[in-house]
Design an enzyme around this catalytic site. Sequence first.
Site, PDB file in Angstrom:
ATOM      1  N   ASP A  67       0.813  -1.218   0.000  1.00 25.36           N
ATOM      2  CA  ASP A  67       0.000   0.000   0.000  1.00 25.36           C
ATOM      3  C   ASP A  67       0.846   1.268   0.000  1.00 25.36           C
ATOM      4  O   ASP A  67       2.069   1.217   0.197  1.00 25.36           O
ATOM      5  CB  ASP A  67      -0.964   0.000   1.198  1.00 25.36           C
ATOM      6  CG  ASP A  67      -0.337  -0.496   2.490  1.00 25.36           C
ATOM      7  OD1 ASP A  67       0.911  -0.477   2.595  1.00 25.36           O
ATOM      8  OD2 ASP A  67      -1.071  -0.896   3.387  1.00 25.36           O
ATOM      9  N   ASN A 136      -7.622  -2.267  14.451  1.00 24.29           N
ATOM     10  CA  ASN A 136      -9.012  -2.579  14.082  1.00 24.29           C
ATOM     11  C   ASN A 136      -9.102  -3.803  13.160  1.00 24.29           C
ATOM     12  O   ASN A 136     -10.152  -4.084  12.606  1.00 24.29           O
ATOM     13  CB  ASN A 136      -9.672  -1.366  13.408  1.00 24.29           C
ATOM     14  CG  ASN A 136      -9.012  -1.004  12.080  1.00 24.29           C
ATOM     15  OD1 ASN A 136      -8.060  -1.650  11.646  1.00 24.29           O
ATOM     16  ND2 ASN A 136      -9.521   0.030  11.430  1.00 24.29           N
ATOM     17  N   HIS A 138      -7.393  -4.281  10.287  1.00 24.37           N
ATOM     18  CA  HIS A 138      -7.133  -4.103   8.844  1.00 24.37           C
ATOM     19  C   HIS A 138      -5.836  -4.807   8.432  1.00 24.37           C
ATOM     20  O   HIS A 138      -4.912  -4.933   9.229  1.00 24.37           O
ATOM     21  CB  HIS A 138      -7.142  -2.616   8.426  1.00 24.37           C
ATOM     22  CG  HIS A 138      -5.985  -1.791   8.882  1.00 24.37           C
ATOM     23  ND1 HIS A 138      -6.107  -0.480   9.302  1.00 24.37           N
ATOM     24  CD2 HIS A 138      -4.657  -2.052   8.967  1.00 24.37           C
ATOM     25  CE1 HIS A 138      -4.934   0.003   9.618  1.00 24.37           C
ATOM     26  NE2 HIS A 138      -4.031  -0.927   9.424  1.00 24.37           N
TER      27      HIS A 138
HETATM   28  C1  F6R Z   1       1.365  -1.204   6.205  1.00 24.07           C
HETATM   29  C2  F6R Z   1       0.081  -1.893   6.313  1.00 24.07           C
HETATM   30  C3  F6R Z   1      -0.744  -1.812   7.552  1.00 24.07           C
HETATM   31  C4  F6R Z   1       0.066  -2.048   8.836  1.00 24.07           C
HETATM   32  C5  F6R Z   1      -0.824  -1.891  10.048  1.00 24.07           C
HETATM   33  C6  F6R Z   1      -0.048  -2.041  11.345  1.00 24.07           C
HETATM   34  O1  F6R Z   1       1.939  -1.426   4.939  1.00 24.07           O
HETATM   35  O2  F6R Z   1      -0.322  -2.485   5.370  1.00 24.07           O
HETATM   36  O3  F6R Z   1      -1.775  -2.769   7.472  1.00 24.07           O
HETATM   37  O4  F6R Z   1       0.627  -3.319   8.806  1.00 24.07           O
HETATM   38  O5  F6R Z   1      -1.437  -0.634  10.034  1.00 24.07           O
HETATM   39  O6  F6R Z   1       0.839  -0.965  11.495  1.00 24.07           O
HETATM   40  P1  F6R Z   1       1.958  -0.995  12.621  1.00 24.07           P
HETATM   41  O7  F6R Z   1       2.906  -2.071  12.261  1.00 24.07           O
HETATM   42  O8  F6R Z   1       2.611   0.364  12.555  1.00 24.07           O
HETATM   43  O9  F6R Z   1       1.265  -1.259  13.917  1.00 24.07           O
END
Ligand code: F6R
Length: 244
Positions: A67, A136, A138
């Site tokens: 992303d 959440n 995702h």
């Molecule tokens: C980043 C991504 C997101 C992160 C998620 C967790 O490329 O795809 O899904 O993996 O937001 O972020 P962190 O690791 O900062 O807690």
Amino acid sequence: MVIHVMESKEIASDLAANKIAQQLERKKNTVLGLATGSTPQLLYRNLIAKYQTNQISFQDVIAINLDEYVGLDGSHPQSYRYFMDTELFNHVDIKKENTHVPNGMAEDLDEECKRFNELIKSYDYPDIQVLGVGQNGHIGFNEPNDRMFVHTHVEPLTENTIKVNGRFFEDKNEMPRTAISLGMKNILCAKHIILLAFGKEKADAVAMLEDDRFSTACPVSLLKLHRNVDVIVDREAASKLQHA
Ligand code: F6R
């Protein structure tokens, strides 16, 4: 799906790095699906260390990221292109032309989504997809929703994600409201998925992986539909699992 509960995020990241190193040994032109954020940082440091000690090479590796924020240039310190360059690509022997991150500055975002979708398909999807998970639930930027996207698309970010990720922006108003993200099919087509989750903030999302049901209210639970997933978590992220 195998859930590995490790003593610490350091040990968890070692396990993930070893799995990736084994894959690179098996296939020099491995296609790596990569994530950004705080979760994979130790993994990337570990891979850099393996490269520096001649244990692995990225010379023929193709890297495809999940992303990118819409509206951030690759030179913006919070862009995912900048993250990948500084956290991994600049420190190993990967060819820059083999590193792919969606272009969040594209004039025609629909065209960019199409291009990226064709790109990941043309490589027959990643051999290993590294994932983190949002508080959440995702994955990539596939946010909880009644209806989710199959292919690469522009995703409106939820208030929760805007708040959680906004903490990295000096000026909170700069935090983008949308991102380009691979869709669920793109992610589920990877041959092997390694999901990392560390810290108590991830415990609710990880707890959704335990029973036999999935829900688009918690996108990470859709990984149960995949046949080859390693979930590697630390004790805190595992704290709400019944059978850890
Ligand atoms: C980043 C991504 C997101 C992160 C998620 C967790 O490329 O795809 O899904 O993996 O937001 O972020 P962190 O690791 O900062 O807690």
